[in-house]
Structures are given as structure tokens and as C-alpha cells.
Scaffold this motif. Structure first.
Motif, short mmCIF file in Angstrom:
data_model
loop_
_atom_site.label_atom_id
_atom_site.label_comp_id
_atom_site.label_asym_id
_atom_site.label_seq_id
_atom_site.Cartn_x
_atom_site.Cartn_y
_atom_site.Cartn_z
N ARG A 29 36.71 38.21 41.86
CA ARG A 29 37.66 37.77 42.87
C ARG A 29 38.79 38.77 43.05
O ARG A 29 39.21 39.08 44.17
CB ARG A 29 38.23 36.41 42.45
CG ARG A 29 39.27 35.80 43.39
CD ARG A 29 39.56 34.41 42.88
NE ARG A 29 40.63 33.75 43.60
CZ ARG A 29 41.90 33.76 43.22
NH1 ARG A 29 42.25 34.41 42.13
NH2 ARG A 29 42.82 33.12 43.91
N GLU A 30 39.29 39.33 41.93
CA GLU A 30 40.36 40.32 42.02
C GLU A 30 39.88 41.57 42.74
O GLU A 30 40.61 42.15 43.56
CB GLU A 30 40.82 40.69 40.61
CG GLU A 30 41.57 39.58 39.89
CD GLU A 30 42.93 39.34 40.50
OE1 GLU A 30 43.80 40.21 40.39
OE2 GLU A 30 43.10 38.28 41.11
N VAL A 31 38.67 42.01 42.45
CA VAL A 31 38.12 43.20 43.11
C VAL A 31 38.00 42.96 44.61
O VAL A 31 38.36 43.81 45.43
CB VAL A 31 36.76 43.58 42.50
CG1 VAL A 31 36.07 44.66 43.33
CG2 VAL A 31 36.93 44.06 41.07
N GLN A 32 37.48 41.79 44.99
CA GLN A 32 37.32 41.49 46.41
C GLN A 32 38.67 41.42 47.12
O GLN A 32 38.82 41.88 48.27
CB GLN A 32 36.56 40.17 46.59
CG GLN A 32 36.21 39.85 48.04
CD GLN A 32 35.39 40.93 48.68
OE1 GLN A 32 34.34 41.31 48.16
NE2 GLN A 32 35.85 41.45 49.83
N GLN A 33 39.66 40.86 46.46
CA GLN A 33 40.99 40.78 47.07
C GLN A 33 41.59 42.17 47.28
O GLN A 33 42.25 42.41 48.29
CB GLN A 33 41.92 39.93 46.19
CG GLN A 33 41.61 38.44 46.27
CD GLN A 33 42.54 37.60 45.42
OE1 GLN A 33 43.23 38.11 44.53
NE2 GLN A 33 42.57 36.30 45.67
N LEU A 34 41.34 43.09 46.35
CA LEU A 34 41.83 44.45 46.53
C LEU A 34 41.11 45.16 47.68
O LEU A 34 41.72 45.93 48.43
CB LEU A 34 41.64 45.24 45.23
CG LEU A 34 42.64 44.91 44.12
CD1 LEU A 34 42.21 45.58 42.82
CD2 LEU A 34 44.05 45.34 44.50
N ALA A 35 39.82 44.89 47.82
CA ALA A 35 39.08 45.46 48.95
C ALA A 35 39.60 44.91 50.27
O ALA A 35 39.80 45.66 51.24
CB ALA A 35 37.59 45.17 48.80
N VAL A 60 47.96 47.50 39.71
CA VAL A 60 48.57 47.34 38.39
C VAL A 60 48.41 45.89 37.92
O VAL A 60 48.11 45.63 36.75
CB VAL A 60 50.06 47.76 38.42
CG1 VAL A 60 50.72 47.49 37.06
CG2 VAL A 60 50.19 49.23 38.79
N ASN A 61 48.59 44.94 38.82
CA ASN A 61 48.38 43.53 38.47
C ASN A 61 46.92 43.27 38.12
O ASN A 61 46.61 42.49 37.20
CB ASN A 61 48.80 42.63 39.63
CG ASN A 61 50.29 42.64 39.86
OD1 ASN A 61 51.07 42.78 38.92
ND2 ASN A 61 50.71 42.50 41.10
N PHE A 62 46.02 43.91 38.85
CA PHE A 62 44.60 43.76 38.56
C PHE A 62 44.28 44.28 37.16
O PHE A 62 43.55 43.64 36.39
CB PHE A 62 43.79 44.52 39.61
CG PHE A 62 42.34 44.72 39.24
CD1 PHE A 62 41.49 43.64 39.10
CD2 PHE A 62 41.82 45.99 39.05
CE1 PHE A 62 40.15 43.82 38.77
CE2 PHE A 62 40.50 46.18 38.72
CZ PHE A 62 39.65 45.09 38.58
N VAL A 63 44.83 45.44 36.80
CA VAL A 63 44.57 46.00 35.47
C VAL A 63 45.16 45.11 34.39
O VAL A 63 44.59 44.96 33.31
CB VAL A 63 45.12 47.44 35.37
CG1 VAL A 63 45.00 47.96 33.94
CG2 VAL A 63 44.36 48.35 36.33
N ALA A 64 46.31 44.49 34.67
CA ALA A 64 46.90 43.57 33.69
C ALA A 64 45.95 42.42 33.40
O ALA A 64 45.75 42.03 32.24
CB ALA A 64 48.23 43.04 34.21
N THR A 65 45.33 41.88 34.43
CA THR A 65 44.35 40.81 34.23
C THR A 65 43.14 41.34 33.48
O THR A 65 42.62 40.69 32.57
CB THR A 65 43.91 40.25 35.60
OG1 THR A 65 45.06 39.80 36.32
CG2 THR A 65 42.96 39.07 35.42
N LYS A 66 42.70 42.53 33.87
CA LYS A 66 41.51 43.12 33.24
C LYS A 66 41.76 43.41 31.75
O LYS A 66 40.89 43.20 30.92
CB LYS A 66 41.15 44.41 33.97
CG LYS A 66 39.89 45.09 33.49
CD LYS A 66 39.62 46.33 34.32
CE LYS A 66 38.43 47.09 33.77
NZ LYS A 66 38.20 48.35 34.52
#
Length: 224
Positions: free
Chosen positions: A85-91, A115-121
Motif C-alpha cells: 500500500r505504501e509503495v502504491q501511494q508513492l507511485a 522518508v516516512n515510507f522507509v520509517a515504516t519499512k
């Protein structure tokens, strides 16, 4: 042939309409619950890491643990759903920024959002490693999606003459990941966001200085 009286038809139609509504409502509720769980999981895992309990996710989402397990039967399934979901939102964000934001700022905002995506990752790293072992398509999917997203923003900024043309989408992603994973102390995101700004400013094409202006500046410095 025996015909059904009109009154019976009207009564029959009245009885069937509520049934249609009753079928659709749980589907809408289920979709909302799934979205609430994903939002809560992102926040909980970012703060507490892969060890954060699913009960904490359910509490944050305002649903019962049974509801969570109906949507995501295992911890890995929940992690993978949050990740995708995070990847799709970034796309999707990249496409939106291309339409609404000047090129250099679009690239800057997209990288800051990463940066927020990496924090979740980072909070799910152990479970994601397990998921990747079971399903290598997960990371190839995310890499392709993010590379295409940043490539569109990068090409747009280069075409506008705002940044240098000797950097690739992969270079940008590697630089971002490196900045994020070099920092693990509390408050690391604020530091990385500052570094992202410095990095983007470093990619900008500086105005050319003519030889005449350079000589004039040197003579001024000599006089001083």
C-alpha cells in the motif's frame, strides 16, 4: 397461465429491496475496517518495530482482533499489505506531483515522502525479510514501482533544466536509502529530511558565470 395479482408483486418488491442494502453494507464496512487496520499498522509498526503486537494494531484501528485476523490471517500478511500500500501511494503521489507541482519541488516532495515510507519499512524489516524469502516478487514489484515513479519526476526536472542530467533514478533511490539507514537514533527522520533538502539543492544546476564576471570578482577580492 395464472397471473400474480399486482398487490402481491408490490409487496414482493418491498421485501426484496432491504435485502440488497443488507448485502452491500457489510462490504463497505469491511473495506473501511481494512483501511483502518492498514493505517493503524503503519503507525504502530513505525513506532514499535516488527515486535509490535497485532493487538496494539487492532486497538489503534478501533476494531476487534478477530476483525484484524479476518483481513490478515498472519503477521506477515499484514506487513506485506502495508508495504504494498505504501509503495502504491508513492507511485500515485509521483503522478499527482507531476500534474500540480514545479519539477524541482515535485522531486523534493516525493523524496521527503519516502522518508516516512522507509520509517515504516524499518519497523517491519525482519518480517519483510521473511516475506521476501517466501515471495521474492514483493521486492521486485516495489523496486520497479519506485524506480518508474522517481524516473518520471527526474526526467521532468532534467527537461526543465533545473537539475543535472548525469544521475539515474537508481542513484536517487540508493542515496535516499543510504541517508535513512545511516541514522537510527530517536528523531532520525528530522535529520534525514534536512539531508534530503541538501541533496536536492546539490543536484540543481547553478547559473553559469561568464569569464568577465569571474575576472571582475577576482579583481575585487584582490583589492580587498
Amino acid at each position: 397461465m395464472r397471473r400474480t395479482p399486482p398487490l402481491f408483486k408490490a409487496v414482493k418488491m418491498k421485501k426484496t429491496r432491504p435485502l440488497g442494502k443488507a448485502i452491500r453494507k457489510p462490504r463497505a464496512d469491511a473495506a473501511r475496517n481494512r483501511e483502518r487496520v492498514l493505517n493503524a499498522a503503519k503507525a504502530v509498526f513505525s513506532a514499535g518495530g516488527a515486535g509490535a503486537s497485532l493487538e496494539a494494531v487492532a486497538r489503534a484501528a478501533g476494531v476487534g482482533i478477530g476483525t484484524l485476523y479476518r483481513h490478515f490471517p498472519t503477521r506477515e500478511a499484514l506487513f506485506e499489505a502495508v508495504y504494498r500500500r505504501e509503495v502504491q501511494q508513492l507511485a500515485d503521489l509521483a503522478e499527482q506531483l507531476k500534474q500540480e507541482t514545479p519539477p524541482i519541488e515535485a522531486l523534493r516532495q516525493w523524496m521527503r515522502s519516502n522518508v516516512n515510507f522507509v520509517a515504516t519499512k524499518k519497523g517491519m524489516s525482519a518480517a519483510l525479510a521473511l516475506a521476501a524469502y517466501k515471495n521474492s516478487e514483493l521486492f521486485s514489484y516495489s523496486f520497479d514501482q519506485l524506480t518508474r515513479a522517481v524516473a518520471g519526476l527526474l526526467d521532468r526536472a532534467v527537461a526543465a533544466g533545473e537539475i543535472r542530467d548525469d544521475i539515474s533514478p537508481e542513484d536517487l533511490l540508493r542515496a535516499l536509502v543510504g541517508m535513512c539507514y545511516m541514522h537510527d537514533q530517536p528523531g532520525w527522520q528530522k535529520s534525514v529530511l534536512r539531508l534530503v533538502d541538501v541533496f536536492i539543492d546539490g543536484l540543481r544546476i547553478q547559473p553559469d558565470r561568464s569569464p568577465g564576471k569571474t575576472k571582475q570578482r577576482k579583481s575585487q577580492m584582490t583589492a580587498i
